[in-house]
Design an enzyme around this catalytic site. Sequence first.
Site, PDB file in Angstrom:
ATOM      1  N   TYR A 125      -1.241  18.856 -15.985  1.00 61.92           N
ATOM      2  CA  TYR A 125       0.086  18.863 -15.435  1.00 61.92           C
ATOM      3  C   TYR A 125       0.936  20.219 -15.238  1.00 61.92           C
ATOM      4  O   TYR A 125       0.185  21.180 -15.769  1.00 61.92           O
ATOM      5  CB  TYR A 125       1.192  17.961 -16.128  1.00 61.92           C
ATOM      6  CG  TYR A 125       1.466  18.125 -17.634  1.00 61.92           C
ATOM      7  CD1 TYR A 125       1.318  19.328 -18.495  1.00 61.92           C
ATOM      8  CD2 TYR A 125       2.047  17.071 -18.440  1.00 61.92           C
ATOM      9  CE1 TYR A 125       1.279  19.458 -19.630  1.00 61.92           C
ATOM     10  CE2 TYR A 125       2.245  17.153 -19.903  1.00 61.92           C
ATOM     11  CZ  TYR A 125       2.041  18.215 -20.541  1.00 61.92           C
ATOM     12  OH  TYR A 125       2.071  18.626 -22.025  1.00 61.92           O
ATOM     13  N   GLU A 126       1.910  20.321 -14.494  1.00 58.43           N
ATOM     14  CA  GLU A 126       2.541  21.673 -14.206  1.00 58.43           C
ATOM     15  C   GLU A 126       1.519  22.602 -13.486  1.00 58.43           C
ATOM     16  O   GLU A 126       1.447  23.598 -13.478  1.00 58.43           O
ATOM     17  CB  GLU A 126       3.040  22.270 -15.632  1.00 58.43           C
ATOM     18  CG  GLU A 126       3.873  21.793 -16.392  1.00 58.43           C
ATOM     19  CD  GLU A 126       5.165  21.054 -15.390  1.00 58.43           C
ATOM     20  OE1 GLU A 126       5.413  21.666 -14.310  1.00 58.43           O
ATOM     21  OE2 GLU A 126       5.886  20.048 -16.088  1.00 58.43           O
ATOM     22  N   GLY A 127       0.807  21.738 -12.624  1.00 60.80           N
ATOM     23  CA  GLY A 127      -0.194  22.263 -11.658  1.00 60.80           C
ATOM     24  C   GLY A 127      -1.558  22.226 -12.276  1.00 60.80           C
ATOM     25  O   GLY A 127      -1.599  23.171 -13.382  1.00 60.80           O
ATOM     26  N   ARG A 145       5.094  26.303 -17.197  1.00 63.29           N
ATOM     27  CA  ARG A 145       3.783  26.472 -17.465  1.00 63.29           C
ATOM     28  C   ARG A 145       3.267  27.572 -18.562  1.00 63.29           C
ATOM     29  O   ARG A 145       2.448  27.351 -19.112  1.00 63.29           O
ATOM     30  CB  ARG A 145       3.121  27.201 -16.059  1.00 63.29           C
ATOM     31  CG  ARG A 145       3.070  26.459 -14.923  1.00 63.29           C
ATOM     32  CD  ARG A 145       3.005  27.023 -13.506  1.00 63.29           C
ATOM     33  NE  ARG A 145       2.631  25.945 -12.393  1.00 63.29           N
ATOM     34  CZ  ARG A 145       2.627  26.384 -11.040  1.00 63.29           C
ATOM     35  NH1 ARG A 145       2.948  27.691 -10.805  1.00 63.29           N
ATOM     36  NH2 ARG A 145       2.328  25.331 -10.298  1.00 63.29           N
ATOM     37  N   GLN A 179      -3.980  26.723 -10.357  1.00 57.73           N
ATOM     38  CA  GLN A 179      -3.546  27.991 -11.279  1.00 57.73           C
ATOM     39  C   GLN A 179      -4.735  28.985 -10.832  1.00 57.73           C
ATOM     40  O   GLN A 179      -4.250  30.345 -10.328  1.00 57.73           O
ATOM     41  CB  GLN A 179      -3.527  27.644 -12.653  1.00 57.73           C
ATOM     42  CG  GLN A 179      -2.809  26.753 -13.331  1.00 57.73           C
ATOM     43  CD  GLN A 179      -1.378  26.762 -12.764  1.00 57.73           C
ATOM     44  OE1 GLN A 179      -0.721  27.892 -12.782  1.00 57.73           O
ATOM     45  NE2 GLN A 179      -0.640  25.993 -12.590  1.00 57.73           N
TER      46      GLN A 179
END
Length: 597
Positions: free
Chosen positions: A440-442, A296, A447
């Site tokens: 991506y990555e959450g 992230r 977040q």
Amino acid sequence: MPSYKAPVEDVLFLLRDVFPIQRYNNLPGFADASPDLVEAILSEAARLCEETLQPLNQPGDRAGCVRGKDGAVTTPSGFKEAYHAFVAGGWVGLSADPDFGGQGLPYTLAAVINEFASSANMAFAMYPGLSQGALAALMTHGTDTQKKMFVPKLISGEWSGTMNLTESHCGTDLGLLKTKAVPEADGSYAIFGEKIFISAGDHDLADNIIHLVLARIEGAPAGIKGISLFAVPKILIEPDGSLGASNKVTCGALEHKMGIHANATCVMNYDGAKGFLVGEPHRGLNAMFVMMNEARLGVAIQGLAISEVAYQNAATYAKERLQGRALSGPKFPEKPADPIIVHPDIRRNLMTIRAFNEAARALVIWTALKSDIAHRSSNEAEIQAAADCLGLLTPVLKGVLTDVGFDNTVRAQQILGGHGYIEEWGMEQFVRDARIAMIYEGANGIQALDLVGRKLAKDGGRAVMAFFAEVKTFIKDNECDASLAPYLAGLKQSLAHLEQATMWFMQNAMAKPENAGAGSYDYMHLFGLVALAYMWAHIAKAAIALKPAANGDATALDTKLLLATYFMERIMPETSAHLSRISSGAATMMALEAEQF
């Protein structure tokens, strides 16, 4: 064709004058990072990114990756040679543990190099970048045997790493995953399942790929509590460390996607592949979160990186493109028209982008220093404070830097007008590449929920209260300096808005959690604006202190002060709007029935 020049001088200013890196010489690796060495490292990284990686960016986007009939993936022309140059320079292991072949230098330097590489060629930078997350998980949760087997080769770049979370039926909700792990007699596991959206899942750059895969051991509890993490090599490793037969893991397909075409985004098939348990059984998310947090922060840097390269190309175009006359009269009467840089709206876009970029770069470095403290200090109080700040700021950096980074590529594209929409000029690629970083990555909505739902209340609010206290202390310590007043006023007002929003959640979200959900995205951006304003206050303080010794050439310092003023005047008023939206609650947002949409 677009161009790129790494912002070495801006980084040196931050590391030398704003957050002096020499103050951290008590931490392992920092004493070795002398000013001369830091400058040499940044200059060499800039040369590699400008001369080797950047020229491959546009051709790589056009060619994309190709999957053969056997499932093997070939990267675009030139990528293999560029990767070999990258690993030969030791860039993968710059901040890695020297006991395993790394150089042990500060992670802060690695974060800066990541920005340079991602600006030059985001799709390429993802290949070695994903190895960093794998290294972090293995160093934290791997056994000594696993570290010996995997880590040196990952550090050298001979092997690369991936993270395999997502399945077609589950993204964020990992408790739904179906990939299974069957125990084998030799202590390994046979992995069965399919993963999708796996960046760098297969390629021809490294000799082996170590996939870190989430799976459920047969008989494990349902939900996230039954998930384990496994290291699954593409090619099996013999007892002497040499490579053996192919493992039963293949790329089933390449995703056809909007951007980052030169990075292989794969569907990965596991057909009884041999895997090795990393960490404790059913505790895979603990190990995977080490990778995810690392990733992230890397994605946040991508947001800044694409914003920076888009700005550079837009600024160059604006100084060269002739169109119309300045509103106050011709500035270049000898030419048929003035360059569009004379027009206020062009300057609005350019200054908005640059005011973000410089503050965001400072925020990345400030946060990276916190990471170095958290991982290298021997002082427990320092470790806790740094880890608290890192955990609190990670969703803010990921969400805000990628949201604004994408917006800035659109602003830069607008400056080029019709040429910004044409492939030849490269700006449309920046827009396409930047878009994925918000997902991506959450995804960024996740977040925001993580920030409001978990990070604010964690440890009784210890992290957010410490952040508030730090900013207030900075304001108090500097409020007698009249030259800083224009920058402190905006910071003070925005911090008050953030505190009011935090208090509103405390009073209104406990009984009705949807109030937190409805206001979370605005809160994340409000928090981001305060953090960026805090960075501008630090930058302004350093610039003002340096001006008397500038020997008449203070142009760069004056530019920073003007950008700081612009940020406070034109961007910080947004905090009031964020607070207003947060305070409106969830009632109207949640009022429509599903069938009314």
